[in-house]
Enzyme design. Structure first.
Site, PDB file in Angstrom:
ATOM      1  N   GLU A  35      -9.845 -10.249  -6.981  1.00 50.06           N
ATOM      2  CA  GLU A  35      -8.932  -9.115  -6.776  1.00 50.06           C
ATOM      3  C   GLU A  35      -7.815  -9.101  -7.824  1.00 50.06           C
ATOM      4  O   GLU A  35      -7.420  -8.026  -8.298  1.00 50.06           O
ATOM      5  CB  GLU A  35      -8.342  -9.172  -5.366  1.00 50.06           C
ATOM      6  CG  GLU A  35      -9.379  -8.874  -4.276  1.00 50.06           C
ATOM      7  CD  GLU A  35      -8.869  -9.114  -2.866  1.00 50.06           C
ATOM      8  OE1 GLU A  35      -9.664  -8.942  -1.922  1.00 50.06           O
ATOM      9  OE2 GLU A  35      -7.681  -9.480  -2.692  1.00 50.06           O
ATOM     10  N   ASN A  49      -1.058  -0.155   7.452  1.00 47.74           N
ATOM     11  CA  ASN A  49      -0.456  -1.433   7.853  1.00 47.74           C
ATOM     12  C   ASN A  49       0.274  -2.109   6.684  1.00 47.74           C
ATOM     13  O   ASN A  49       0.452  -3.319   6.657  1.00 47.74           O
ATOM     14  CB  ASN A  49      -1.521  -2.349   8.463  1.00 47.74           C
ATOM     15  CG  ASN A  49      -2.685  -2.569   7.511  1.00 47.74           C
ATOM     16  OD1 ASN A  49      -2.610  -2.178   6.350  1.00 47.74           O
ATOM     17  ND2 ASN A  49      -3.734  -3.199   7.983  1.00 47.74           N
ATOM     18  N   LYS A  52       0.831  -1.196   0.000  1.00 49.58           N
ATOM     19  CA  LYS A  52       0.000   0.000   0.000  1.00 49.58           C
ATOM     20  C   LYS A  52       0.877   1.263   0.000  1.00 49.58           C
ATOM     21  O   LYS A  52       2.105   1.182   0.173  1.00 49.58           O
ATOM     22  CB  LYS A  52      -0.966  -0.073   1.192  1.00 49.58           C
ATOM     23  CG  LYS A  52      -1.924  -1.287   1.083  1.00 49.58           C
ATOM     24  CD  LYS A  52      -3.105  -1.191   2.030  1.00 49.58           C
ATOM     25  CE  LYS A  52      -3.023  -2.086   3.221  1.00 49.58           C
ATOM     26  NZ  LYS A  52      -4.284  -2.180   4.002  1.00 49.58           N
ATOM     27  N   HIS A  95      -1.748  -5.491   1.810  1.00 44.44           N
ATOM     28  CA  HIS A  95      -3.021  -6.207   1.681  1.00 44.44           C
ATOM     29  C   HIS A  95      -2.728  -7.619   1.208  1.00 44.44           C
ATOM     30  O   HIS A  95      -1.897  -7.813   0.322  1.00 44.44           O
ATOM     31  CB  HIS A  95      -3.927  -5.521   0.650  1.00 44.44           C
ATOM     32  CG  HIS A  95      -5.095  -6.382   0.237  1.00 44.44           C
ATOM     33  ND1 HIS A  95      -6.241  -6.472   0.998  1.00 44.44           N
ATOM     34  CD2 HIS A  95      -5.267  -7.237  -0.809  1.00 44.44           C
ATOM     35  CE1 HIS A  95      -7.084  -7.322   0.415  1.00 44.44           C
ATOM     36  NE2 HIS A  95      -6.521  -7.809  -0.683  1.00 44.44           N
ATOM     37  N   TYR A 117     -12.122  -2.419  -1.940  1.00 46.84           N
ATOM     38  CA  TYR A 117     -12.552  -2.453  -0.536  1.00 46.84           C
ATOM     39  C   TYR A 117     -14.069  -2.396  -0.396  1.00 46.84           C
ATOM     40  O   TYR A 117     -14.572  -1.990   0.652  1.00 46.84           O
ATOM     41  CB  TYR A 117     -11.882  -1.316   0.238  1.00 46.84           C
ATOM     42  CG  TYR A 117     -10.473  -1.652   0.699  1.00 46.84           C
ATOM     43  CD1 TYR A 117     -10.188  -2.847   1.366  1.00 46.84           C
ATOM     44  CD2 TYR A 117      -9.411  -0.758   0.501  1.00 46.84           C
ATOM     45  CE1 TYR A 117      -8.909  -3.154   1.788  1.00 46.84           C
ATOM     46  CE2 TYR A 117      -8.124  -1.058   0.937  1.00 46.84           C
ATOM     47  CZ  TYR A 117      -7.881  -2.258   1.587  1.00 46.84           C
ATOM     48  OH  TYR A 117      -6.615  -2.564   2.025  1.00 46.84           O
TER      49      TYR A 117
HETATM   50  P1  IDP Z   1      -6.907  -6.906   6.555  1.00 46.27           P
HETATM   51  O1  IDP Z   1      -6.133  -5.974   5.646  1.00 46.27           O
HETATM   52  O2  IDP Z   1      -6.063  -7.410   7.701  1.00 46.27           O
HETATM   53  O3  IDP Z   1      -7.610  -8.017   5.810  1.00 46.27           O
HETATM   54  P2  IDP Z   1      -9.552  -5.680   6.858  1.00 46.27           P
HETATM   55  O4  IDP Z   1     -10.397  -5.847   8.093  1.00 46.27           O
HETATM   56  O5  IDP Z   1      -9.962  -6.406   5.628  1.00 46.27           O
HETATM   57  O6  IDP Z   1      -8.044  -6.021   7.282  1.00 46.27           O
HETATM   58  O7  IDP Z   1      -9.500  -4.113   6.572  1.00 46.27           O
HETATM   59  C1  IDP Z   1      -8.988  -3.644   5.343  1.00 46.27           C
HETATM   60  C2  IDP Z   1      -8.083  -2.474   5.604  1.00 46.27           C
HETATM   61  O8  IDP Z   1      -8.839  -1.396   6.156  1.00 46.27           O
HETATM   62  C3  IDP Z   1      -6.998  -2.741   6.659  1.00 46.27           C
HETATM   63  O9  IDP Z   1      -5.873  -3.409   6.125  1.00 46.27           O
HETATM   64  C4  IDP Z   1      -6.679  -1.343   7.128  1.00 46.27           C
HETATM   65  O10 IDP Z   1      -5.842  -0.647   6.188  1.00 46.27           O
HETATM   66  C5  IDP Z   1      -8.070  -0.694   7.119  1.00 46.27           C
HETATM   67  N1  IDP Z   1      -8.753  -0.807   8.427  1.00 46.27           N
HETATM   68  C6  IDP Z   1      -9.314  -1.918   8.952  1.00 46.27           C
HETATM   69  N2  IDP Z   1      -9.865  -1.657  10.164  1.00 46.27           N
HETATM   70  C7  IDP Z   1      -9.657  -0.334  10.386  1.00 46.27           C
HETATM   71  C8  IDP Z   1     -10.001   0.553  11.477  1.00 46.27           C
HETATM   72  O11 IDP Z   1     -10.601   0.169  12.469  1.00 46.27           O
HETATM   73  N3  IDP Z   1      -9.580   1.850  11.339  1.00 46.27           N
HETATM   74  C9  IDP Z   1      -8.913   2.312  10.255  1.00 46.27           C
HETATM   75  N4  IDP Z   1      -8.581   1.521   9.219  1.00 46.27           N
HETATM   76  C10 IDP Z   1      -8.942   0.206   9.278  1.00 46.27           C
HETATM   77 MG    MG Z   2      -9.191  -7.896   4.459  1.00 47.32          MG
END
Ligand code: IDP
Ligand code: MG
Length: 150
Positions: A126, A112, A9, A115, A49
């Site tokens: 995807e 983070n 990302k 993805h 997303y």
């Molecule tokens: P993942 O990437 O570990 O699968 P997901 O729950 O699918 O996590 O969420 C997608 C992306 O959305 C996350 O990687 C992160 O960048 C963002 N995200 C998820 N939860 C939060 C939150 O509570 N606050 C802000 N951003 C979030």
């Molecule tokens: Mg996810």
């Protein structure tokens, strides 16, 4: 062989971690079959997303993903979806264990770095979203049997 989509990302690109992160996936034994730098537009980010559209963080997530380039990577290997998710670690960098990418490099929830698709079905969708069919390359690494054990 299973396929999965990895995105490095925009934070990974800004922090100049692209080489380091690709190295982790390569060293594990996953095979690169697609690789490119993409500045995602809103339509692409929304589709990617879509499952999170109702979440309070959705708007910020779209701004983040469309802010600057992302590296899109298609990988292939045994259990590639699970293998990548395990290498990446939990969503929240503060909770991801050391040794995982997020555990080693992230302290944010949103930013983070990586993805990874969460199922083979989502991976197929995807990959089709981020790559045209002709951008995916079929090839056999010379060390293939040494890595896969067969
Ligand atoms: P993942 O990437 O570990 O699968 P997901 O729950 O699918 O996590 O969420 C997608 C992306 O959305 C996350 O990687 C992160 O960048 C963002 N995200 C998820 N939860 C939060 C939150 O509570 N606050 C802000 N951003 C979030
Ligand atoms: Mg996810």
């Amino acid at each position: 062989m299973e396929r999965t989509l990895v995105l490095l990302k925009p934070d990974a690109v800004h922090r100049r971690l692209v080489g380091d992160l690709i190295t982790r996936f390569e060293r594990k034994g996953l095979k690169l079959i697609g690789l490119k730098l993409v500045h995602a537009d809103k339509a692409l980010a929304e589709k990617h997303y879509a499952v999170h559209a109702a979440r309070p963080f959705f708007k910020d997530l779209l701004s983040f993903l469309t802010s600057s380039p992302t590296v899109a990577i298609a990988l292939e290997g045994r259990e590639a979806v699970t293998v990548v998710r395990n290498l990446v670690g939990a969503t929240d960098g503060t909770k991801a264990p050391p040794g995982t990418i997020r555990g080693d490099y992230a302290i944010s929830i949103q930013n983070n770095l990586v993805h990874g698709s969460d199922s083979p079905e989502n991976a197929a969708n995807e990959i089709a979203l981020w790559f045209r069919p002709e951008e995916l390359v079929s090839w056999g690494p010379v060390d293939g049997p040494w890595v896969t054990g067969s």
